[in-house]
Design a protein around this motif. Structure first.
Motif, mmCIF file in Angstrom:
data_model
loop_
_atom_site.group_PDB
_atom_site.id
_atom_site.type_symbol
_atom_site.label_atom_id
_atom_site.label_comp_id
_atom_site.label_asym_id
_atom_site.label_seq_id
_atom_site.Cartn_x
_atom_site.Cartn_y
_atom_site.Cartn_z
ATOM 1 N N PHE A 10 0.860 -1.179 0.000
ATOM 2 C CA PHE A 10 0.000 0.000 0.000
ATOM 3 C C PHE A 10 0.894 1.227 0.000
ATOM 4 C CE2 PHE A 10 -2.852 3.009 2.348
ATOM 5 C CZ PHE A 10 -3.947 2.948 1.491
ATOM 6 N N SER A 11 0.663 2.154 -0.942
ATOM 7 C CA SER A 11 1.536 3.328 -1.012
ATOM 8 C C SER A 11 0.748 4.601 -0.751
ATOM 9 C CB SER A 11 2.209 3.392 -2.380
ATOM 10 O OG SER A 11 1.241 3.525 -3.387
ATOM 11 N N VAL A 12 1.396 5.529 -0.030
ATOM 12 C CA VAL A 12 0.765 6.806 0.309
ATOM 13 C C VAL A 12 1.687 7.940 -0.129
ATOM 14 C CG1 VAL A 12 -0.094 8.286 2.181
ATOM 15 C CG2 VAL A 12 -0.437 5.807 2.298
ATOM 16 N N LEU A 13 1.100 8.937 -0.799
ATOM 17 C CA LEU A 13 1.835 10.140 -1.185
ATOM 18 C C LEU A 13 1.499 11.250 -0.189
ATOM 19 C CD1 LEU A 13 3.432 12.055 -3.076
ATOM 20 C CD2 LEU A 13 1.393 12.213 -4.510
ATOM 21 N N LEU A 49 4.928 12.635 -9.098
ATOM 22 C CA LEU A 49 4.907 11.358 -8.359
ATOM 23 C C LEU A 49 3.562 10.649 -8.529
ATOM 24 C CD1 LEU A 49 6.723 12.309 -5.026
ATOM 25 C CD2 LEU A 49 7.489 10.624 -6.696
ATOM 26 N N PHE A 50 2.491 11.436 -8.522
ATOM 27 C CA PHE A 50 1.148 10.855 -8.665
ATOM 28 C C PHE A 50 1.010 10.132 -10.004
ATOM 29 C CE2 PHE A 50 -3.340 11.021 -9.874
ATOM 30 C CZ PHE A 50 -3.944 10.495 -8.738
ATOM 31 N N LYS A 51 1.490 10.788 -11.078
ATOM 32 C CA LYS A 51 1.345 10.209 -12.417
ATOM 33 C C LYS A 51 2.284 9.031 -12.653
ATOM 34 C CE LYS A 51 -0.167 14.566 -14.488
ATOM 35 N NZ LYS A 51 0.258 15.748 -15.239
ATOM 36 N N THR A 52 3.491 9.109 -12.096
ATOM 37 C CA THR A 52 4.481 8.050 -12.385
ATOM 38 C C THR A 52 4.376 6.872 -11.424
ATOM 39 O OG1 THR A 52 6.127 9.247 -11.079
ATOM 40 C CG2 THR A 52 6.153 9.596 -13.470
ATOM 41 N N ARG A 53 4.010 7.148 -10.170
ATOM 42 C CA ARG A 53 4.016 6.060 -9.170
ATOM 43 C C ARG A 53 2.619 5.548 -8.797
ATOM 44 N NH1 ARG A 53 8.871 6.247 -6.209
ATOM 45 N NH2 ARG A 53 8.090 4.385 -5.131
ATOM 46 N N ARG A 54 1.592 6.268 -9.154
ATOM 47 C CA ARG A 54 0.203 5.893 -8.873
ATOM 48 C C ARG A 54 -0.009 5.394 -7.433
ATOM 49 N NH1 ARG A 54 -3.036 6.820 -13.214
ATOM 50 N NH2 ARG A 54 -4.291 7.246 -11.403
ATOM 51 N N PRO A 55 0.073 6.290 -6.449
ATOM 52 C CA PRO A 55 -0.122 5.869 -5.046
ATOM 53 C C PRO A 55 -1.557 5.405 -4.787
ATOM 54 C CG PRO A 55 -0.120 8.252 -5.211
ATOM 55 C CD PRO A 55 0.254 7.741 -6.573
ATOM 56 N N ASP A 56 -1.732 4.677 -3.681
ATOM 57 C CA ASP A 56 -3.073 4.189 -3.310
ATOM 58 C C ASP A 56 -3.869 5.238 -2.542
ATOM 59 O OD1 ASP A 56 -2.863 1.481 -4.319
ATOM 60 O OD2 ASP A 56 -1.349 1.199 -2.766
ATOM 61 N N PRO A 86 -8.075 7.750 -3.383
ATOM 62 C CA PRO A 86 -8.587 8.598 -2.294
ATOM 63 C C PRO A 86 -7.634 9.762 -2.016
ATOM 64 C CG PRO A 86 -8.570 6.271 -1.652
ATOM 65 C CD PRO A 86 -7.853 6.366 -2.945
ATOM 66 N N ILE A 87 -8.206 10.971 -1.866
ATOM 67 C CA ILE A 87 -7.419 12.164 -1.525
ATOM 68 C C ILE A 87 -7.951 12.707 -0.202
ATOM 69 C CG2 ILE A 87 -6.814 14.537 -2.182
ATOM 70 C CD1 ILE A 87 -7.139 13.667 -5.138
ATOM 71 N N ILE A 88 -7.053 12.792 0.809
ATOM 72 C CA ILE A 88 -7.436 13.366 2.106
ATOM 73 C C ILE A 88 -6.709 14.693 2.262
ATOM 74 C CG2 ILE A 88 -7.374 13.066 4.616
ATOM 75 C CD1 ILE A 88 -7.461 10.065 4.226
ATOM 76 N N PHE A 89 -7.464 15.777 2.448
ATOM 77 C CA PHE A 89 -6.858 17.099 2.631
ATOM 78 C C PHE A 89 -6.331 17.269 4.058
ATOM 79 C CE2 PHE A 89 -9.642 18.348 -1.009
ATOM 80 C CZ PHE A 89 -8.628 18.812 -1.833
ATOM 81 N N LEU A 90 -5.208 17.977 4.169
ATOM 82 C CA LEU A 90 -4.646 18.334 5.481
ATOM 83 C C LEU A 90 -4.815 19.840 5.657
ATOM 84 C CD1 LEU A 90 -1.293 16.348 5.150
ATOM 85 C CD2 LEU A 90 -3.306 15.649 6.456
ATOM 86 N N SER A 91 -5.361 20.218 6.803
ATOM 87 C CA SER A 91 -5.632 21.640 7.030
ATOM 88 C C SER A 91 -5.058 22.056 8.371
ATOM 89 C CB SER A 91 -7.138 21.867 6.994
ATOM 90 O OG SER A 91 -7.443 23.115 7.557
ATOM 91 N N GLY A 92 -4.398 23.253 8.388
ATOM 92 C CA GLY A 92 -3.800 23.734 9.632
ATOM 93 C C GLY A 92 -4.864 24.102 10.654
#
Length: 332
Positions: A10-13, A49-56, A86-92
């Protein structure tokens, strides 16, 4: 906790411009059993990285140098037609987060920094489950698609002879007319009728008649040697041949070869007025299709030529166009 996440690779960017925050997130992910963690401090590197490595999964900071996280998410969505990561946003702070905007650009969830490890684990688990479900659905869809294709093929096969049936013939002829019109190539259609077959059935019975039709099917398959030549069972004892890239001369050569092959097979037909073996009559039409050519007009011409072949005593082939030429010559 880690074991549940490491059943499959499982890969995470992680896209975060603050080194310390990014390092903390990477450490948490590794602790959670994520084997492959990719890092990017800004949007361009993240997209590469998203296009070349296709994270999960993508953890994406909203505030980035240059283009913000919303823009990056939108680019990611556009880069994966038909897929879903899946895209999870990080917010301050809560005030930085525009949830609606996040959903509109293709985000799936959000986390407020600093991210608590237990919350991150829960989100990871949820996203893994969603991803696994999606993969299963995709694989079931692919299987269904294959099954449908096989079903269509079966629906277009004549059960007795194994040749293409009338439904398949209609579809293929239509497609070959379009292809020949586009490429400017000659297309030949041949309608064949077994001579005096009613007498064959009356004398030998329908079981023997069916066996004879099967044998004729085999002969037709043998004579259709090129990949796009199609032999079909058009009706009871009627067969049709679709021969792409076949000019008139080629069509007559093909017809002679078919007649010869049937002669060599010498299928017994005791009650035929034409001799002791089975013969057939054929009507041929050849044209380079134009805008006025359709399946109906080609069938009508082949049928007229078949009628002429029968009227001339059967056991022969007639070409609609050559017959027309002859008529023109007679009147010329």
């Amino acid at each position: 906790m880690g074991a549940a996440l490491s059943d499959h690779p499982f890969s995470v960017l992680v896209v975060e411009d603050m080194d310390a925050v990014r390092a903390a997130l990477v450490a948490e992910l590794r602790q959670a059993g994520v084997a492959d963690v990719l890092e990017a401090p800004e949007g361009a590197r993240a997209l590469h990285l998203f296009k070349t490595r296709r994270p999960d999964l993508v953890l994406l900071d909203i505030k980035l140098p240059g283009k913000d996280g919303y823009w990056v998410a939108q680019q990611m969505r556009e880069a994966e037609p038909g897929d879903w990561t899946p895209i999870i946003f990080l917010s301050g702070l809560d005030s930085d987060l525009d949830v609606w905007r996040g959903i509109e650009v293709g985000g799936d969830d959000y986390l407020v920094k600093p991210v608590k490890p237990i919350v991150l684990m829960a989100k990871l688990r949820a996203m893994r489950r969603l991803l696994d479900m999606r993969r299963r659905l995709v694989s079931v869809s692919a299987e269904l698609h294959q099954a449908n294709q096989r079903l269509n093929e079966m629906v277009e096969i004549d059960a007795l002879t194994g040749l293409v049936n009338r439904r398949g013939f209609d579809r293929i002829l239509h497609n070959e007319i379009l292809a020949a019109r586009r490429d400017g190539t000659p297309l030949t259609l041949m309608l064949c009728d077994l001579d005096h077959f009613k007498r064959y059935n009356d004398a030998s019975g329908h079981v023997q008649g069916d066996a004879c039709l099967k044998e004729v099917g085999r002969v037709l398959r043998e004579v259709c040697v090129r990949p796009r030549d199609v032999a079909s069972r058009y009706g009871g004892e009627e067969f049709a041949l679709i021969l792409p890239h076949t000019p008139r001369s080629g069509a007559m050569t093909f017809a002679r070869a078919l007649g010869q092959l049937l002669k060599v097979r010498a299928l017994a037909h005791a009650d035929s007025p034409l001799g002791s073996t089975l013969t057939l009559s054929g009507g041929i039409t050849t044209c380079v299709p134009d805008d006025s050519t359709n399946a109906e007009s080609m069938i009508m011409r082949a049928d007229q030529a078949l009628y002429a072949a029968k009227a001339q005593g059967r056991n022969r082939f007639f070409s609609f166009e050559m017959q027309m030429d002859t008529v023109e010559q007679l009147h010329g």
